[in-house]
Design an enzyme around this catalytic site. Sequence first.
Site, PDB file in Angstrom:
ATOM      1  N   LEU A  16     -39.816  24.591 -67.895  1.00 30.53           N
ATOM      2  CA  LEU A  16     -39.706  24.797 -66.461  1.00 30.53           C
ATOM      3  C   LEU A  16     -40.728  23.893 -65.793  1.00 30.53           C
ATOM      4  CD1 LEU A  16     -39.461  28.707 -66.165  1.00 30.53           C
ATOM      5  CD2 LEU A  16     -37.605  27.034 -66.160  1.00 30.53           C
ATOM      6  N   ASP A  17     -40.348  23.283 -64.679  1.00 33.04           N
ATOM      7  CA  ASP A  17     -41.290  22.439 -63.952  1.00 33.04           C
ATOM      8  C   ASP A  17     -42.556  23.232 -63.613  1.00 33.04           C
ATOM      9  OD1 ASP A  17     -39.383  20.489 -64.066  1.00 33.04           O
ATOM     10  OD2 ASP A  17     -38.725  20.719 -61.987  1.00 33.04           O
ATOM     11  N   LYS A  18     -43.632  22.520 -63.386  1.00 30.93           N
ATOM     12  CA  LYS A  18     -44.919  23.163 -63.113  1.00 30.93           C
ATOM     13  C   LYS A  18     -44.815  24.184 -61.994  1.00 30.93           C
ATOM     14  CE  LYS A  18     -49.692  22.053 -61.779  1.00 30.93           C
ATOM     15  NZ  LYS A  18     -50.635  20.965 -61.421  1.00 30.93           N
TER      16      LYS A  18
ATOM     17  N   THR B 182     -42.052  25.704 -60.952  1.00 32.02           N
ATOM     18  CA  THR B 182     -40.950  26.655 -61.142  1.00 32.02           C
ATOM     19  C   THR B 182     -41.483  27.915 -61.805  1.00 32.02           C
ATOM     20  OG1 THR B 182     -39.333  24.870 -61.343  1.00 32.02           O
ATOM     21  CG2 THR B 182     -38.696  27.010 -62.214  1.00 32.02           C
TER      22      THR B 182
ATOM     23  N   HIS C 150     -35.737  17.600 -64.485  1.00 29.88           N
ATOM     24  CA  HIS C 150     -35.678  17.929 -63.050  1.00 29.88           C
ATOM     25  C   HIS C 150     -34.230  18.080 -62.571  1.00 29.88           C
ATOM     26  CE1 HIS C 150     -39.925  17.582 -62.625  1.00 29.88           C
ATOM     27  NE2 HIS C 150     -39.995  16.272 -62.623  1.00 29.88           N
TER      28      HIS C 150
END
Length: 239
Positions: free
Chosen positions: A105-107, A109, A187
Site C-alpha cells: 500500500l502506498d505510504k 494509503t 500506484h
Amino acid sequence: MKKQRIDKFISNQLLISRSEARVGIRRGQATVNGDVIRDASRLVEPQTDNVTYNGQTVGYKEYVYILINKPQGVLSASTDKSRETVVDLVPEHLKRRELSPVGRLDKDTTGLLIITDDGAFAHDIISPKKNISKSYIAGLDGDVTDEMVALFKDGVVLADGTKCKPAVLQSLSQNTARITITEGKYHQIKRMFGTVGLGVNTLHREAIGGLTLPNNLHNGDCIEMTKQQLIDSILHKNA
C-alpha cells in the site's frame, strides 16, 4: 517435517542471531526433551521435540500470518533505514526474520494489509492470475460519473499505454467512491483515476476478497491469524 539444527531453530523462532544461539547452547542454556544440549549442530524435530532456551519454551510455527490496520505515513516494507515500516508495528512476539507485507500500500494509503513470512501464500494473494479482488474507498477531488463507471468496467488504459483489467467503480457519495480491482500495478488506483481527470486525496483498503478488518482493530494495530482463517475469509467473496 524436516529436522533442523538446534541453533537455527532457536534463532528463527526467538528472533536472535545464530551466533547468540550457539553461545547460549554451549553454556547449557538449551534443552531438548528435558536434556541439556551443548552441541549447536544437534538436529531437532520442530513439531515434536520439546525445546527450551533460557528456560523459555521454543514453540514452533512454520509461518506467521498477521493482519494489520495500516496507518497513514507508514511504509509497506520490511525495513527502512530512516522511516517506520509496517513490520516495525508488529509485536515482538510475532516478529520473524522474513516478515514482509503481502503486496504494497502506498505510504499514505491506509487499511487492510497482510504481513507474513510465507512467500508462496503471499504470491497467491497478489497474483493477478488468481483474480482475488481488492476493494478500496477513495476520497476524490471530484465526482464519479456513469461514463467513468463504464470506462473502468471495460478496463482503463493508463497514460503509459498499460491496459488494466476490468474494475468495479461505485459512487458512494460526493467525492467518495469504492473501487475494486484484481491486480496491483504501481500506484494503479491513482493512475486510473488520473485518466479521467480525478485526483485521489485519500485511499483506504477495506477488503481483500471477503476479508475485512475487524471493527475493534484500531489504526496501527495487528492481530495474528491462521493461514486457513485468511484463506476462508478471502475466498468467501471470490468463491
